[in-house]
Every structure is written in structure tokens, then in C-alpha cells.
Design an enzyme around this catalytic site. Structure first.
Site, PDB file in Angstrom:
ATOM      1  N   GLU A 119     -22.977 -19.042 -36.459  1.00 51.62           N
ATOM      2  CA  GLU A 119     -22.497 -17.723 -36.061  1.00 51.62           C
ATOM      3  C   GLU A 119     -23.180 -17.278 -34.778  1.00 51.62           C
ATOM      4  O   GLU A 119     -24.286 -16.746 -34.801  1.00 51.62           O
ATOM      5  CB  GLU A 119     -22.730 -16.664 -37.153  1.00 51.62           C
ATOM      6  CG  GLU A 119     -21.850 -16.810 -38.368  1.00 51.62           C
ATOM      7  CD  GLU A 119     -21.965 -15.621 -39.306  1.00 51.62           C
ATOM      8  OE1 GLU A 119     -22.362 -14.522 -38.850  1.00 51.62           O
ATOM      9  OE2 GLU A 119     -21.683 -15.787 -40.509  1.00 51.62           O
ATOM     10  N   GLU A 162     -25.781 -16.072 -45.518  1.00 54.12           N
ATOM     11  CA  GLU A 162     -26.830 -15.104 -45.208  1.00 54.12           C
ATOM     12  C   GLU A 162     -27.534 -14.569 -46.454  1.00 54.12           C
ATOM     13  O   GLU A 162     -28.101 -13.481 -46.424  1.00 54.12           O
ATOM     14  CB  GLU A 162     -26.261 -13.944 -44.374  1.00 54.12           C
ATOM     15  CG  GLU A 162     -25.633 -14.404 -43.066  1.00 54.12           C
ATOM     16  CD  GLU A 162     -24.977 -13.267 -42.299  1.00 54.12           C
ATOM     17  OE1 GLU A 162     -24.938 -12.140 -42.826  1.00 54.12           O
ATOM     18  OE2 GLU A 162     -24.487 -13.493 -41.183  1.00 54.12           O
TER      19      GLU A 162
END
Length: 588
Positions: A93, A23
Site C-alpha cells: 500500500e 493492518e
């Protein structure tokens, strides 16, 4: 190490993918570093490829991932995620719920219908790999919970809960979905897809046909969040409920719809154990009260430092403790405008929790609320002639662990710290000599391991006493069910079982009764967010700490409690704040 142990698929092992960074491409991170951020990602990719592990490398949420690194998605939905290059569409995710926050009196809950809809939609639109975050909930033991304010539990409303139990119907509903998807795996990964739109909105009502070597599999989707839709597919009408996907593994027989849950719903029940039905025998000992007075420590004492300024808690404590004492004194002479009168103590702080003591007396406690981890503390104090002491305890409740420059986020009492008289006279204490003490005395002595005889019977505990250690023993409950601690009745502190820290607890961090958002029904339709379909509104964010070693017949529980207890009758060792005399902590 993994390469040396031959764990990669290229070596015959089970690992098929490896990830570097996570991320970093989020708008809150890489962009803050400008060109340096782009260079960093390039260097990460070069390093990863230099390891020659023989399996693909991925970067989650990294649109500019250098070739051959694969950019993957995260979030609640990824059907509309498409990589910038011609590479597999992966979702690493899929958030099955959300983490819990000490300051919010509700539990996040994401429905089985919505998770299944997101998964089916992803594969309908070309997905090749999907991974859950989390699939198995967990526990932030000790001080590892970040945030700030992330709870000890990291259950995440996952298909397998924190205790390893099935979270039904989510577990069963997703299991059934993946059995269907597995049966058409070849079609999804090798087949050609034909997409058709229905109705006036070509994005809401769609069918997708996968074909490969004479076999077919079909998806019928309704992305409308209000209305069911009947579509005529290959000469037959199929009614698809709102916000759902129907799967026909052979394009003829409907085998699964994401909105139709067959798995039974189960609820975890807490029950008292017969082994401890007569209550627990508690003992206690105080945290050293001299912490509240200044000066007590000296330069030669371990963990004590002196500076003529206010310093960041992370710098002083090096993240070795949640606690840092800030202590100073001021001498008020007869000629001083503050002499013999009252003044307002004003403290600007970036502490998560602040306990303040003036001339050895507790004058107030305050903590950060509303997502802002800085606040002003103000309290009227009585100035006495001569020496006046100020001791403040700054407490962290998990440090930031994500975002740009999170290592530079301020923490602790950074000031200014002032005494202000009613007529406007100000005495700034910010550049006084400050005495710093890392941690509490009981932590230094490792009281959770202490077996000496200095513990006192519960009956001798004075009411409204802060910073107390408690301990007890209890028998391990019989059976195979998970064993948890119900901390109801305590305020804020840390708990240990058999010398192992099972984490922080904090039951009165919020005005729970004012928390709303938990309706009697939950509509799975429409985009999910952590406040949607929440449960347990108006209740403490977390009552239970996790299980312990069930092999031992006799368990020992110790707690450092920060808060004062109105009357002792049940608590555990080590509270910071007030407990509730009518509640009882127990092993369930």
C-alpha cells in the site's frame, strides 16, 4: 471460488499473491487484544496455508507474521522497511493521497514528485514489489462509506481519478518511472547491490549500483528536503535535486529524475450541459411530519420498538439505516417544579448528527466536530402544563471500520437526557419509556422508486421546511465525458439516480471559510501528511456525486434532504438541512 476457477498462477491464472488480514499488526489493533491477538494471527496463517493455493500468502503490516507468510509494508514511504525474516521486501500500500472527510474543507493532495521519490527510493533500497493504494479512485455508493465522516467520493488523488480520467501529471510521471523500472527488472530482482554514501550524512546522499550478468543499473539519491546535492559518481558529476532520485538504467546516462516532471498538468472542468440549459423542473413531497410527535407509532408497526432505557443505535437499527428516532414524553403536573416554566434540555450523545424536536417544534441541530464523535446538546425549552413530547433523530454518517473493538464503538443517544430548571430542579428522562423508529418514512416507502402522483410542484413548497423529498428528470448529456451531479445549493441528504443510491451529500458540515492550509505554492520536498499541499481550502469537502448510467436518454434524480430550504428554487428530493436559494443543483 478462485481455486475452483483456476485463477491462481500455480494453475495458470493471473493471481500471484493472496492476502489474509490487513493492518492487524498495527499498534492500534493487535496489541489491544493481548495474547488472543497473537493466537488469532497464528490461526489465520494456518487456515491460509491449509488452502494449498500454490502462491505466497501475505499479511500487511504484520511483523510477527508466521512463516511462510510474508509481512508487507504500507504507508507513504517504505524505503526503510525491512522484513523481520529473509523474505522479499514488498510494499502493498503506497498511499497516493488520502481520503476526504466531510468536516474538513480541503482536498488532500500528494504531489507526483513525492510519490515518484517514494517509489524510486523503495526500489533503490531493495524493494521487489510495490502496489498503489489507490491507483484508481472510486465511489462509496449508498451507505458503504465508513469512517465516520468519510465522503462519498474516494478519489484519493489517485493516478486515475474517481471518474476513470488521467490525473495528470501524477499518472504520466509514474508511468514514465515504471517504464524505466521495468527495463531493469532483472537487475533489481536478481542483481547484487553496492551502496555508497556521500557527504557528512550517510543516510541522505547515496548511490546504489545493481549488477547482474554483466549489466548494471544505478540510483543516485538525495533525501535532503532542502538542498540540492552534486555527487561525483564514477568520475562524473551529477546534481540531484533535493528530495529526489535519479535513475541511470545503464549507470552512464541519466534517464529519469523524480523531481523533474515532464507530464502535462490537467484540470477537470465542470461545464453546464446544453441538454439541461433551461433548468430542471422540480417536484417535492414531505417526509411524514408525525415523526416529530409522540406517540404516533404502535407496537404492531414495522420498525417500531419500546424500551425503558436509551439504547445504542447500532443495536436498534442493525446498521440498516442512517436514521433512528428516539421519542418520549413527560407529563408535567401543577405540583411539578418545572410546571409552566422554562428548562434546559441536556442530552449527552454519541450521535454523529442530532436533530431535536420539543412539542413538535425543531429546537436545534448539532453534529460532531474535531474528530470526537460524542457531544453535549443543550437547548432552552418552554414547558407546557400536561404532556410534553421530545423527539430526537440520531443520524450516522458512516460507522467505524478499523481499529480494535470498532464494533463496540458507541453510537446514538445514550444519555443521560435531562430537563433542568433555572433553579436547579432536574428531571431525568433516561429511563422513560422510549419509542424507537428505524429510518425515515420515505425510506420505508422507497420513494426513490415511487411513481405515484403525490408529488407537488416546487412552487407550493413552504420555506424553511426540513426533511423534504425532491425529484426531477433531466436529459443525459451528450459526449463521452463523465457525468456528475453538482450538489451545490443543498445541505445534507442522500441522492438517487434511476433508483440507484449514489451516496450521501453534505455541503454545510463545516465552517469552510475558516479552513486554511492551501498556499499558493506546494513544496513537494519533505515527508508528506494529509494537510500538506491541500487544495480547495474554504470550500465544501465534496460538491459532486458520481456518474450514472449514460445509456438512458432520460435520467430521474431523487433526493431526501434533511435540512430546511429558505426558499425553494432548485433543490433535489430528500434534504435534511438548510439549502442555499442562490445556488442551483445541476447535472454537469
Amino acid at each position: 471460488m478462485m481455486k475452483e476457477e483456476k485463477l491462481f498462477a500455480s494453475q495458470g491464472g493471473p493471481i500471484i499473491l493472496s492476502q489474509i488480514e490487513n493492518e492487524y499488526g498495527n499498534w492500534q489493533v493487535e496489541s489491544e487484544y493481548g495474547n488472543d491477538g497473537k493466537i488469532y494471527i497464528q490461526e489465520c496463517a494456518k487456515f491460509a496455508e491449509s488452502l494449498n493455493i500454490g502462491v505466497p500468502w501475505i499479511m500487511c503490516q504484520q511483523e510477527d507474521a508466521p512463516d511462510p507468510i510474508i509481512n508487507t509494508a504500507n504507508g507513504y514511504y517504505a524505503d526503510n522497511f525491512y522484513p523481520t525474516r529473509k523474505i522479499p521486501k514488498m510494499w502493498t500500500e503506497n498511499w497516493t493521497g488520502w481520503f476526504k472527510d466531510w468536516t474538513k474543507g480541503k482536498d488532500p493532495h500528494r504531489t507526483a514528485e513525492d510519490v515518484a521519490f517514494a517509489v524510486a527510493r523503495f526500489y533503490q533500497k531493495g524493494g521487489t514489489l510495490q502496489n498503489y493504494y489507490m491507483y484508481h479512485g472510486g465511489t462509496n455508493f449508498g451507505r458503504v462509506a465508513g469512517g465516520p465522516y468519510i465522503t462519498t467520493t474516494y478519489d484519493y488523488d489517485a493516478p486515475l481519478n474517481e471518474y476513470g480520467q488521467l490525473n495528470q501529471p501524477k499518472y504520466g510521471h509514474l508511468k514514465e518511472l515504471h517504464e524505466i523500472l521495468l527495463s531493469i527488472e532483472k537487475l533489481l530482482t536478481y542483481g547484487n547491490a553496492t551502496i555508497k554514501s556521500y557527504g557528512n550524512d550517510d543516510r541522505q546522499y547515496t548511490s546504489t549500483v545493481y549488477e547482474y550478468k554483466g549489466s548494471r543499473a544505478c540510483f543516485l539519491a538525495n533525501a535532503n528536503d532542502e538542498n540540492d546535492y552534486t555527487m561525483n559518481f564514477e568520475g562524473k558529476n551529477y546534481t540531484v535535486p533535493a528530495w529526489s532520485v535519479s535513475i541511470l538504467p545503464d549507470c552512464a546516462n541519466l534517464k529519469y529524475n523524480t523531481a523533474k516532471v515532464k507530464a502535462p498538468k490537467t484540470t477537470m472542468m465542470r461545464k453546464n450541459t446544453a441538454e439541461n440549459s433551461n433548468g430542471l423542473n422540480w417536484s417535492w413531497r414531505p417526509e411524514k411530519s408525525l415523526h416529530f410527535k409522540h406517540p404516533y407509532f404502535n407496537n404492531s408497526k414495522k420498525g417500531v420498538f419500546y424500551f425503558n432505557q436509551l439504547l445504542d443505535q447500532k443495536i436498534m437499527g442493525n446498521d440498516t439505516s442512517d436514521y433512528l428516532w428516539y421519542m418520549t414524553s413527560v407529563n408535567i403536573k401543577e405540583s411539578d417544579p418545572l410546571y409552566g416554566g422554562e428548562a434546559v434540555l441536556e442530552v449527552k450523545t454519541d450521535a454523529h448528527v442530532l436533530y431535536a424536536f420539543f412539542n413538535g417544534k425543531h429546537i436545534g441541530t448539532k453534529w460532531s466536530k474535531g474528530g470526537s464523535f460524542s457531544f453535549d446538546f443543550e437547548q432552552l425549552v418552554k414547558i407546557k402544563p400536561g404532556k410534553n413530547t421530545l423527539s430526537m433523530l440520531s443520524v450516522t454518517v458512516g460507522l467505524p471500520n478499523y481499529g480494535a473493538y470498532f464494533d463496540k464503538v458507541k453510537n446514538g443517544i445514550l444519555g443521560p437526557v435531562k430537563l433542568k430548571s433555572p433553579n436547579g430542579n432536574v428531571k431525568d428522562l433516561s429511563n422513560n419509556q422510549w419509542e424507537y423508529k428505524i429510518g425515515l418514512e420515505g425510506f420505508g416507502k422507497k420513494l426513490w422508486e415511487d411513481e405515484d402522483r403525490n408529488w407537488k410542484p416546487a412552487q407550493t413548497l413552504q420555506s424553511n421546511r426540513m426533511f423534504v423529498w425532491y425529484k426531477t428528470t433531466f436529459k443525459t448529456p451528450s459526449g463521452d465525458d463523465p457525468v456528475v451531479l453538482d450538489m451545490m445549493g443543498l445541505g445534507k441528504g442522500t441522492a438517487w439516480v434511476n433508483g440507484n443510491s449514489i451516496g450521501r451529500y453534505w455541503l454545510d458540515s463545516y465552517d469552510f471559510q475558516k479552513e486554511t492550509g492551501c498556499g499558493g505554492t506546494c513544496d513537494y520536498r519533505g515527508n508528506y501528511h494529509p494537510d500538506k499541499c491541500a487544495t480547495n481550502c474554504g470550500q465544501p469537502t465534496q460538491r459532486c456525486c458520481t456518474s450514472w448510467d449514460e445509456e438512458q436518454p432520460l435520467q430521474q434524480l431523487k433526493v431526501n434532504n434533511e435540512e430546511a430550504v429558505p426558499e425553494f428554487g432548485f433543490e433535489i428530493g430528500g434534504e435534511e438541512q438548510d439549502g442555499d436559494e442562490e445556488q442551483q443543483s445541476r447535472a454537469d
